[in-house]
Design a protein around this motif. Sequence first.
Motif, PDB file in Angstrom:
ATOM      1  N   ALA A   1     -17.309  -5.529  63.484  1.00 25.26           N
ATOM      2  CA  ALA A   1     -17.044  -4.523  62.458  1.00 25.26           C
ATOM      3  C   ALA A   1     -18.287  -4.271  61.605  1.00 25.26           C
ATOM      4  O   ALA A   1     -19.286  -4.972  61.703  1.00 25.26           O
ATOM      5  CB  ALA A   1     -15.880  -4.973  61.579  1.00 25.26           C
ATOM      6  N   HIS A   2     -18.177  -3.264  60.753  1.00 24.65           N
ATOM      7  CA  HIS A   2     -19.225  -2.900  59.800  1.00 24.65           C
ATOM      8  C   HIS A   2     -20.587  -2.698  60.470  1.00 24.65           C
ATOM      9  O   HIS A   2     -21.572  -3.360  60.135  1.00 24.65           O
ATOM     10  CB  HIS A   2     -19.333  -3.945  58.689  1.00 24.65           C
ATOM     11  CG  HIS A   2     -18.060  -4.114  57.917  1.00 24.65           C
ATOM     12  ND1 HIS A   2     -17.226  -5.198  58.104  1.00 24.65           N
ATOM     13  CD2 HIS A   2     -17.460  -3.321  56.982  1.00 24.65           C
ATOM     14  CE1 HIS A   2     -16.174  -5.080  57.305  1.00 24.65           C
ATOM     15  NE2 HIS A   2     -16.283  -3.950  56.620  1.00 24.65           N
ATOM     16  N   PRO A   3     -20.664  -1.775  61.422  1.00 27.23           N
ATOM     17  CA  PRO A   3     -21.954  -1.509  62.082  1.00 27.23           C
ATOM     18  C   PRO A   3     -22.945  -0.894  61.111  1.00 27.23           C
ATOM     19  O   PRO A   3     -22.570  -0.091  60.245  1.00 27.23           O
ATOM     20  CB  PRO A   3     -21.574  -0.526  63.189  1.00 27.23           C
ATOM     21  CG  PRO A   3     -20.334   0.154  62.689  1.00 27.23           C
ATOM     22  CD  PRO A   3     -19.593  -0.884  61.910  1.00 27.23           C
ATOM     23  N   ARG A   4     -24.199  -1.301  61.220  1.00 31.00           N
ATOM     24  CA  ARG A   4     -25.245  -0.698  60.410  1.00 31.00           C
ATOM     25  C   ARG A   4     -26.574  -0.818  61.123  1.00 31.00           C
ATOM     26  O   ARG A   4     -26.768  -1.716  61.951  1.00 31.00           O
ATOM     27  CB  ARG A   4     -25.339  -1.337  59.027  1.00 31.00           C
ATOM     28  CG  ARG A   4     -25.656  -2.830  59.006  1.00 31.00           C
ATOM     29  CD  ARG A   4     -24.477  -3.624  58.595  1.00 31.00           C
ATOM     30  NE  ARG A   4     -24.739  -5.042  58.394  1.00 31.00           N
ATOM     31  CZ  ARG A   4     -23.881  -5.993  58.784  1.00 31.00           C
ATOM     32  NH1 ARG A   4     -22.757  -5.675  59.416  1.00 31.00           N
ATOM     33  NH2 ARG A   4     -24.124  -7.254  58.523  1.00 31.00           N
ATOM     34  N   VAL A   5     -27.471   0.103  60.802  1.00 31.15           N
ATOM     35  CA  VAL A   5     -28.828   0.045  61.330  1.00 31.15           C
ATOM     36  C   VAL A   5     -29.608  -0.928  60.458  1.00 31.15           C
ATOM     37  O   VAL A   5     -29.777  -0.707  59.257  1.00 31.15           O
ATOM     38  CB  VAL A   5     -29.484   1.433  61.333  1.00 31.15           C
ATOM     39  CG1 VAL A   5     -30.926   1.331  61.813  1.00 31.15           C
ATOM     40  CG2 VAL A   5     -28.690   2.390  62.217  1.00 31.15           C
ATOM     41  N   PHE A   6     -30.066  -2.013  61.050  1.00 33.47           N
ATOM     42  CA  PHE A   6     -30.748  -3.066  60.297  1.00 33.47           C
ATOM     43  C   PHE A   6     -32.231  -2.777  60.137  1.00 33.47           C
ATOM     44  O   PHE A   6     -32.800  -2.945  59.060  1.00 33.47           O
ATOM     45  CB  PHE A   6     -30.546  -4.404  61.014  1.00 33.47           C
ATOM     46  CG  PHE A   6     -31.162  -5.579  60.304  1.00 33.47           C
ATOM     47  CD1 PHE A   6     -30.572  -6.106  59.168  1.00 33.47           C
ATOM     48  CD2 PHE A   6     -32.333  -6.167  60.778  1.00 33.47           C
ATOM     49  CE1 PHE A   6     -31.134  -7.195  58.510  1.00 33.47           C
ATOM     50  CE2 PHE A   6     -32.903  -7.250  60.131  1.00 33.47           C
ATOM     51  CZ  PHE A   6     -32.302  -7.766  58.991  1.00 33.47           C
ATOM     52  N   ALA A   7     -32.899  -2.351  61.212  1.00 32.02           N
ATOM     53  CA  ALA A   7     -34.333  -2.048  61.172  1.00 32.02           C
ATOM     54  C   ALA A   7     -34.599  -0.878  62.105  1.00 32.02           C
ATOM     55  O   ALA A   7     -33.919  -0.690  63.116  1.00 32.02           O
ATOM     56  CB  ALA A   7     -35.160  -3.261  61.596  1.00 32.02           C
ATOM     57  N   THR A   8     -35.600  -0.084  61.767  1.00 30.48           N
ATOM     58  CA  THR A   8     -35.947   1.099  62.552  1.00 30.48           C
ATOM     59  C   THR A   8     -37.404   1.019  63.005  1.00 30.48           C
ATOM     60  O   THR A   8     -38.146   0.111  62.637  1.00 30.48           O
ATOM     61  CB  THR A   8     -35.737   2.376  61.725  1.00 30.48           C
ATOM     62  OG1 THR A   8     -36.534   2.303  60.527  1.00 30.48           O
ATOM     63  CG2 THR A   8     -34.274   2.543  61.338  1.00 30.48           C
ATOM     64  N   GLY A   9     -37.795   2.003  63.811  1.00 34.01           N
ATOM     65  CA  GLY A   9     -39.157   2.013  64.320  1.00 34.01           C
ATOM     66  C   GLY A   9     -39.437   0.910  65.311  1.00 34.01           C
ATOM     67  O   GLY A   9     -40.600   0.594  65.586  1.00 34.01           O
TER      68      GLY A   9
END
Length: 412
Positions: free
Chosen positions: A184-192
């Motif tokens: 649950a609670h998906p989120r983008v943690f780091a990008t690039g």
Amino acid sequence: MRVPVAVPAANASAPFDQARSLVVPTGWRVEVWSRISGARHALWTPSRTLLVTATGAGELLELVPRSNPASPPSVRMLVRGLTNPQGLAFDTIDKQRVLYLAESNRIDRFVWRGNGTIGRRTVVVSELPDESASGDDVHRLKGIAVGPDHTIYVTVGSAWNANGADTTASPPRGAVDAFDSSGAHPRVFATGVRNGEGLAIGPDGALWAAVNERDNVAYPFHGSYGGLSDAYGQVVTSYVNENPPDEVARLTTGRNLGWPFCNPSADIRPGDPRAGQDYDHPRFVRDAQTNPDGRSLDCSKLAAVERPIPAHSAPVSLTFLEGSTLPARWRGGALVGTHGSWDRNPPRAPAVLWLPWSTAKRTLAAATPLVSGFQAADGQRWGRPVDAVPGLGGTLYVTDDTAGAVYRITTR
């Protein structure tokens, strides 16, 4: 030193139907412990058996050591019918040991029973970005790690070599995503993070990633270079060969590693205004093809990468060695399995790299090859290491998806 690879008769099919050798520290020995087609990531179980994902076959296998640990293990099929399985991680949920497995399109969880069987598969995350009809360089395979707070981290590799379309996709690619233990609670943690298949929790408790950077990068500075009076925006082989460095980076919430708009540059020339900078921590520069005016991303605001490694090494795994039984010299730090380049001339050779850990600085130092020799002088390869995990008694186990092997390396 270069040592012959010992091959039991049962494991002597190609490429081991002829003599092979590898370069390892003095006194170490190498043997072909098991033959597993397409062997990728590996993980020791609580009962000291070795799990290996066979990506092409869609299988999860358990390698059970015999009473003589040097003898080829017995091999159990635990799960079949998987879609490009790769990353593996254990956790304990409500006092129950569970195994997470990353397929290219989802994350599975299994109750670990420890008797050659596992519980029924529970899909905790589905519909991860996988295939792409439009991308020119689709990275489907997933790395996975579980944090001390039970957060699940998974790699979502890019669909493009360098294209901002991935950053605006829903969900974005070229990222590391995070989920609660239930998915649950998906989120983008780091990008690039163009393709960070190597994910691991470091001695500092933080998430680290070993990242493949882009190919065929254009020269990002105005001025003469490579025989051109102004090489800006041109793809120059001598620059591409060394840029951008691949990297091992500490990821924190919201960190951006720059791709596809900013690249770490290892090119420091006499008279370059960056000449006084620490070469081990190259600053980010604008990508001349995707971010020429800096409007897509301000590269000057990006934190330097913790540990660059040679461009086009193609890191595909990351293992920290804290608590291992390797000799004291090698016990701290991390191992990175590198696949070697596909487009560099001459080719970057595959290897297992060792990066020491600096307790004082709480970071990784410069990489040196620990296991190498998979590539001939003409660039031809008979093997490509993927993962490297320490075992008992100072041993090291290395998977190789090209040779279809798991090597057992003894260090004493």
